[in-house]
Design a protein around this motif. Structure first.
Motif, PDB file in Angstrom:
ATOM      1  N   GLY A  10      12.271   5.533  19.519  1.00 30.43           N
ATOM      2  CA  GLY A  10      11.084   6.115  20.122  1.00 30.43           C
ATOM      3  C   GLY A  10       9.800   5.895  19.362  1.00 30.43           C
ATOM      4  N   LEU A  11       9.858   5.225  18.214  1.00 32.29           N
ATOM      5  CA  LEU A  11       8.665   4.993  17.397  1.00 32.29           C
ATOM      6  C   LEU A  11       8.514   3.517  17.092  1.00 32.29           C
ATOM      7  N   ASP A  12       7.338   2.986  17.352  1.00 34.73           N
ATOM      8  CA  ASP A  12       6.987   1.642  16.900  1.00 34.73           C
ATOM      9  C   ASP A  12       6.231   1.780  15.578  1.00 34.73           C
ATOM     10  N   ALA A  13       6.330   0.753  14.745  1.00 35.28           N
ATOM     11  CA  ALA A  13       5.679   0.859  13.439  1.00 35.28           C
ATOM     12  C   ALA A  13       5.202  -0.501  12.954  1.00 35.28           C
ATOM     13  N   ALA A  14       4.136  -0.472  12.189  1.00 40.22           N
ATOM     14  CA  ALA A  14       3.624  -1.643  11.478  1.00 40.22           C
ATOM     15  C   ALA A  14       3.269  -1.180  10.079  1.00 40.22           C
ATOM     16  N   TRP A  15       3.487  -2.047   9.095  1.00 43.85           N
ATOM     17  CA  TRP A  15       3.219  -1.619   7.724  1.00 43.85           C
ATOM     18  C   TRP A  15       2.929  -2.801   6.818  1.00 43.85           C
ATOM     19  N   CYS A  16       2.389  -2.466   5.664  1.00 44.81           N
ATOM     20  CA  CYS A  16       2.127  -3.456   4.620  1.00 44.81           C
ATOM     21  C   CYS A  16       2.190  -2.739   3.281  1.00 44.81           C
ATOM     22  N   ALA A  17       2.659  -3.443   2.265  1.00 48.20           N
ATOM     23  CA  ALA A  17       2.714  -2.882   0.917  1.00 48.20           C
ATOM     24  C   ALA A  17       2.528  -4.002  -0.091  1.00 48.20           C
ATOM     25  N   ALA A  18       1.871  -3.693  -1.192  1.00 44.41           N
ATOM     26  CA  ALA A  18       1.642  -4.689  -2.241  1.00 44.41           C
ATOM     27  C   ALA A  18       1.359  -3.980  -3.556  1.00 44.41           C
ATOM     28  N   PRO A  19       1.752  -4.594  -4.679  1.00 38.69           N
ATOM     29  CA  PRO A  19       1.326  -4.035  -5.969  1.00 38.69           C
ATOM     30  C   PRO A  19      -0.193  -4.074  -6.083  1.00 38.69           C
ATOM     31  N   VAL A  20      -0.755  -3.117  -6.746  1.00 35.81           N
ATOM     32  CA  VAL A  20      -2.205  -3.085  -6.902  1.00 35.81           C
ATOM     33  C   VAL A  20      -2.684  -4.272  -7.733  1.00 35.81           C
ATOM     34  N   LEU A  21      -1.917  -4.661  -8.739  1.00 35.89           N
ATOM     35  CA  LEU A  21      -2.384  -5.692  -9.683  1.00 35.89           C
ATOM     36  C   LEU A  21      -1.638  -7.012  -9.591  1.00 35.89           C
ATOM     37  N   ALA A  22      -0.817  -7.206  -8.551  1.00 33.63           N
ATOM     38  CA  ALA A  22      -0.091  -8.472  -8.388  1.00 33.63           C
ATOM     39  C   ALA A  22      -0.230  -8.930  -6.947  1.00 33.63           C
ATOM     40  N   ASP A  23       0.283 -10.122  -6.655  1.00 36.38           N
ATOM     41  CA  ASP A  23       0.016 -10.733  -5.364  1.00 36.38           C
ATOM     42  C   ASP A  23       1.156 -10.648  -4.363  1.00 36.38           C
ATOM     43  N   SER A  24       2.344 -10.206  -4.748  1.00 37.90           N
ATOM     44  CA  SER A  24       3.450 -10.143  -3.799  1.00 37.90           C
ATOM     45  C   SER A  24       3.164  -9.089  -2.736  1.00 37.90           C
ATOM     46  N   LEU A  25       3.701  -9.328  -1.531  1.00 43.15           N
ATOM     47  CA  LEU A  25       3.390  -8.452  -0.403  1.00 43.15           C
ATOM     48  C   LEU A  25       4.620  -8.304   0.472  1.00 43.15           C
TER      49      LEU A  25
END
Length: 300
Positions: A10-25
């Protein structure tokens, strides 16, 4: 890195996460426009604080907020019976800590929608925009539901007043312009993560502006979304957002006990035929945030 799967019925979702000081996502639908609701109070706060720091807005100027002109909201000054007076700079405090709608619309009037959108564009966030104040947004939802304004929608009880029914209202709210990121307030998960990282790196504005916004985000009273996924020793500074049982979001920076920090943006949208379940949604946001951070830490 794709990150965790979303498996909440019943829930759709979108998200993003990344370290503050590095480039991986890590992310899902990271560039998809979403309805941010009160999450956009973060760039409003930044733009206001930056304008004050630049001397373009007098932060000590007094603003009187009268009951008859105050924007509706579940908390804060919208519940008060008498006029409230505070400085422009102090309006930022209730806006970020308790998501006060009255403070938000007062700041939008002082700073201006165009200046706020120019601020986010200059930061490289072209898909993040405020389209008007919250009073206009709520009244727009009400008109899309067949009411003259938001107070009439809020007061409507289908069991007493008759049509529209609760299910008809849910459908109309879901399709309203305010909840369409093509027409209403909008952002993307990736742009919110980029904004958070720039605040924590002192790149979004002057260092003292970024420090004040970081401090206020750390004092947000909502602790049952992202923060619910983390135990003692972890610090969470965040801004939540939700609108009329359809969208329920949060963005923030999580700092591990060892000092490493991660920017996370999670946006959820209830499907039209699903029953709102705020507690389940909040818990799912917390679990997802924890999984995203753990995934990023393993990938170091």
């Amino acid at each position: 890195m794709a990150g965790p799967n979303w498996t909440v019925p019943g829930l759709d979702a979108a998200w993003c996460a990344a370290p503050v000081l590095a480039d991986s996502l890590s992310g899902r639908l990271v560039e998809q426009p979403v309805s941010p609701a009160s999450v956009l109070k973060l760039p409003i706060a930044l733009a206001a604080e930056a304008a004050i720091a630049a001397g373009d807005v007098d932060g000590m100027a007094r603003v009187t907020l009268r009951p008859e002109h105050r924007t509706s909201g579940p908390v804060g000054m919208s519940l008060m019976a008498d006029p409230v007076e505070m400085s422009v700079r102090d309006l930022v405090v209730p806006m970020l800590t308790i998501s006060d709608n009255v403070a938000t619309d007062a700041l939008l009037k002082v700073v201006g929608v165009d200046r706020i959108n120019s601020f986010t564009t200059a930061l490289g966030l072209p898909l993040t925009a405020v389209t008007g104040d919250l009073a206009m947004t709520l009244d727009g939802v009400a008109r899309d539901c067949g009411f003259s304004g938001y107070p009439q929608l809020a007061a409507h009880d289908p069991a007493v007043d008759g049509p529209p029914s609760e299910s008809d209202l849910r459908a109309a709210i879901y399709m309203s312009a305010a909840l369409d990121p093509g027409r209403g307030w909008r952002t993307t998960p990736a742009e919110m993560v980029a904004l958070l990282r720039s605040v924590w790196r002192d790149e979004a504005a002057a260092p003292d502006v970024c420090a004040r916004v970081r401090s206020l985000l750390g004092r947000q009273l909502t602790r049952n979304r992202i923060a619910s996924g983390f135990g003692p020793g972890w610090a969470v500074a965040a801004k939540s957002g939700g609108l009329l049982g359809v969208v329920r979001n949060e963005v923030g920076v999580i700092t591990a006990p060892d000092g490493e920090s991660f920017a996370v943006a999670i946006f959820t949208r209830r499907q039209p035929d699903a029953t709102p379940d705020p507690a389940r949604t909040d818990a799912a946001i917390g679990r997802l945030a924890r999984e995203l951070v753990e995934s990023l830490r393993r990938a170091r």
